[in-house]
Design a protein around this motif. Sequence first.
Motif, PDB file in Angstrom:
ATOM      1  N   ALA A 113      -5.449   2.840  -2.127  1.00 62.30           N
ATOM      2  CA  ALA A 113      -4.506   3.571  -2.983  1.00 62.30           C
ATOM      3  C   ALA A 113      -4.044   2.694  -4.134  1.00 62.30           C
ATOM      4  CB  ALA A 113      -3.303   4.013  -2.153  1.00 62.30           C
ATOM      5  N   LYS A 114      -3.696   3.351  -5.216  1.00 59.76           N
ATOM      6  CA  LYS A 114      -3.158   2.622  -6.369  1.00 59.76           C
ATOM      7  C   LYS A 114      -1.672   2.412  -6.132  1.00 59.76           C
ATOM      8  CE  LYS A 114      -6.495   4.354  -9.684  1.00 59.76           C
ATOM      9  NZ  LYS A 114      -6.713   5.100 -10.918  1.00 59.76           N
ATOM     10  N   THR A 115      -1.271   1.154  -6.023  1.00 57.18           N
ATOM     11  CA  THR A 115       0.131   0.835  -5.766  1.00 57.18           C
ATOM     12  C   THR A 115       0.592  -0.227  -6.749  1.00 57.18           C
ATOM     13  OG1 THR A 115      -0.492  -0.848  -4.166  1.00 57.18           O
ATOM     14  CG2 THR A 115      -0.028   1.334  -3.296  1.00 57.18           C
ATOM     15  N   THR A 116       1.897  -0.400  -6.819  1.00 53.50           N
ATOM     16  CA  THR A 116       2.455  -1.417  -7.701  1.00 53.50           C
ATOM     17  C   THR A 116       2.532  -2.748  -6.970  1.00 53.50           C
ATOM     18  OG1 THR A 116       4.713  -0.961  -7.019  1.00 53.50           O
ATOM     19  CG2 THR A 116       3.854   0.318  -8.882  1.00 53.50           C
ATOM     20  N   THR A 117       2.687  -3.807  -7.732  1.00 48.65           N
ATOM     21  CA  THR A 117       2.814  -5.136  -7.142  1.00 48.65           C
ATOM     22  C   THR A 117       4.100  -5.242  -6.331  1.00 48.65           C
ATOM     23  OG1 THR A 117       1.633  -6.021  -9.048  1.00 48.65           O
ATOM     24  CG2 THR A 117       2.801  -7.594  -7.676  1.00 48.65           C
ATOM     25  N   LEU A 118       5.149  -4.583  -6.769  1.00 43.43           N
ATOM     26  CA  LEU A 118       6.417  -4.598  -6.035  1.00 43.43           C
ATOM     27  C   LEU A 118       6.253  -3.951  -4.661  1.00 43.43           C
ATOM     28  CD1 LEU A 118       9.465  -5.141  -5.919  1.00 43.43           C
ATOM     29  CD2 LEU A 118       9.791  -2.883  -6.936  1.00 43.43           C
ATOM     30  N   PHE A 119       5.553  -2.818  -4.601  1.00 41.07           N
ATOM     31  CA  PHE A 119       5.327  -2.151  -3.322  1.00 41.07           C
ATOM     32  C   PHE A 119       4.529  -3.046  -2.383  1.00 41.07           C
ATOM     33  CE2 PHE A 119       3.021   0.690  -0.458  1.00 41.07           C
ATOM     34  CZ  PHE A 119       4.068   1.428   0.052  1.00 41.07           C
ATOM     35  N   ARG A 120       3.519  -3.725  -2.913  1.00 42.24           N
ATOM     36  CA  ARG A 120       2.717  -4.634  -2.081  1.00 42.24           C
ATOM     37  C   ARG A 120       3.534  -5.835  -1.621  1.00 42.24           C
ATOM     38  NH1 ARG A 120      -3.127  -4.405  -2.271  1.00 42.24           N
ATOM     39  NH2 ARG A 120      -3.743  -2.493  -3.292  1.00 42.24           N
ATOM     40  N   ALA A 121       4.470  -6.315  -2.447  1.00 42.36           N
ATOM     41  CA  ALA A 121       5.291  -7.466  -2.074  1.00 42.36           C
ATOM     42  C   ALA A 121       6.326  -7.079  -1.022  1.00 42.36           C
ATOM     43  CB  ALA A 121       5.984  -8.032  -3.309  1.00 42.36           C
ATOM     44  N   VAL A 122       6.851  -5.854  -1.109  1.00 41.07           N
ATOM     45  CA  VAL A 122       7.868  -5.408  -0.155  1.00 41.07           C
ATOM     46  C   VAL A 122       7.240  -4.999   1.171  1.00 41.07           C
ATOM     47  CG1 VAL A 122       9.637  -3.636   0.240  1.00 41.07           C
ATOM     48  CG2 VAL A 122       9.458  -4.739  -1.967  1.00 41.07           C
ATOM     49  N   ASN A 123       6.017  -4.497   1.160  1.00 37.96           N
ATOM     50  CA  ASN A 123       5.338  -4.013   2.367  1.00 37.96           C
ATOM     51  C   ASN A 123       4.022  -4.754   2.595  1.00 37.96           C
ATOM     52  OD1 ASN A 123       7.222  -1.778   2.837  1.00 37.96           O
ATOM     53  ND2 ASN A 123       6.362  -1.000   0.924  1.00 37.96           N
ATOM     54  N   PRO A 124       4.039  -6.060   2.822  1.00 42.37           N
ATOM     55  CA  PRO A 124       2.772  -6.787   2.952  1.00 42.37           C
ATOM     56  C   PRO A 124       1.997  -6.433   4.219  1.00 42.37           C
ATOM     57  CG  PRO A 124       4.588  -8.218   3.498  1.00 42.37           C
ATOM     58  CD  PRO A 124       5.180  -6.951   2.966  1.00 42.37           C
ATOM     59  N   GLU A 125       2.692  -5.961   5.270  1.00 45.95           N
ATOM     60  CA  GLU A 125       1.995  -5.658   6.519  1.00 45.95           C
ATOM     61  C   GLU A 125       1.017  -4.501   6.373  1.00 45.95           C
ATOM     62  OE1 GLU A 125       5.645  -3.141   6.369  1.00 45.95           O
ATOM     63  OE2 GLU A 125       5.278  -5.248   6.055  1.00 45.95           O
ATOM     64  N   LEU A 126       1.158  -3.703   5.326  1.00 45.23           N
ATOM     65  CA  LEU A 126       0.241  -2.595   5.102  1.00 45.23           C
ATOM     66  C   LEU A 126      -1.056  -3.046   4.446  1.00 45.23           C
ATOM     67  CD1 LEU A 126       2.812  -0.006   3.746  1.00 45.23           C
ATOM     68  CD2 LEU A 126       1.892  -0.173   6.059  1.00 45.23           C
ATOM     69  N   PHE A 127      -1.082  -4.219   3.856  1.00 43.69           N
ATOM     70  CA  PHE A 127      -2.229  -4.644   3.073  1.00 43.69           C
ATOM     71  C   PHE A 127      -2.915  -5.896   3.611  1.00 43.69           C
ATOM     72  CE2 PHE A 127       0.732  -2.375   0.385  1.00 43.69           C
ATOM     73  CZ  PHE A 127      -0.084  -1.374  -0.106  1.00 43.69           C
ATOM     74  N   ILE A 128      -2.259  -6.652   4.455  1.00 48.52           N
ATOM     75  CA  ILE A 128      -2.836  -7.893   4.983  1.00 48.52           C
ATOM     76  C   ILE A 128      -3.621  -7.568   6.247  1.00 48.52           C
ATOM     77  CG2 ILE A 128      -2.281 -10.156   5.936  1.00 48.52           C
ATOM     78  CD1 ILE A 128       0.260 -10.109   4.228  1.00 48.52           C
TER      79      ILE A 128
END
Length: 94
Positions: A25-40
């Motif tokens: 999904a296209k997400t912002t850097t802020l969303f990835r920084a706040v929710n790292p467990e979804l992407f790692i």
Amino acid sequence: MSPSETGGKGTPIEQNFKTPGLRGAKTTTLFRAVNPELFIKPNKPVMAFGLVTISLCVGYLGYLHATKENNQEFYEAIDSEGERYMRRKTSKWD
């Protein structure tokens, strides 16, 4: 179709294929920084270490609780003559 028509990435089917979940999904850097467990990706050695550590902590707390209960039955009392003796704890409700 030639590779130049598909952008050099293979067939048009492969080009339109999305990665499942939030990684595609296209997400912002802020969303990835706040929710790292979804992407790692999961790290199994770290998970095993955490599971062992938490298990040892819970076991130690259980051990402390069990040894504390065993020592609560008696206490050291001093009578009117100044002699010390062990006395069983009683409740006012007994």
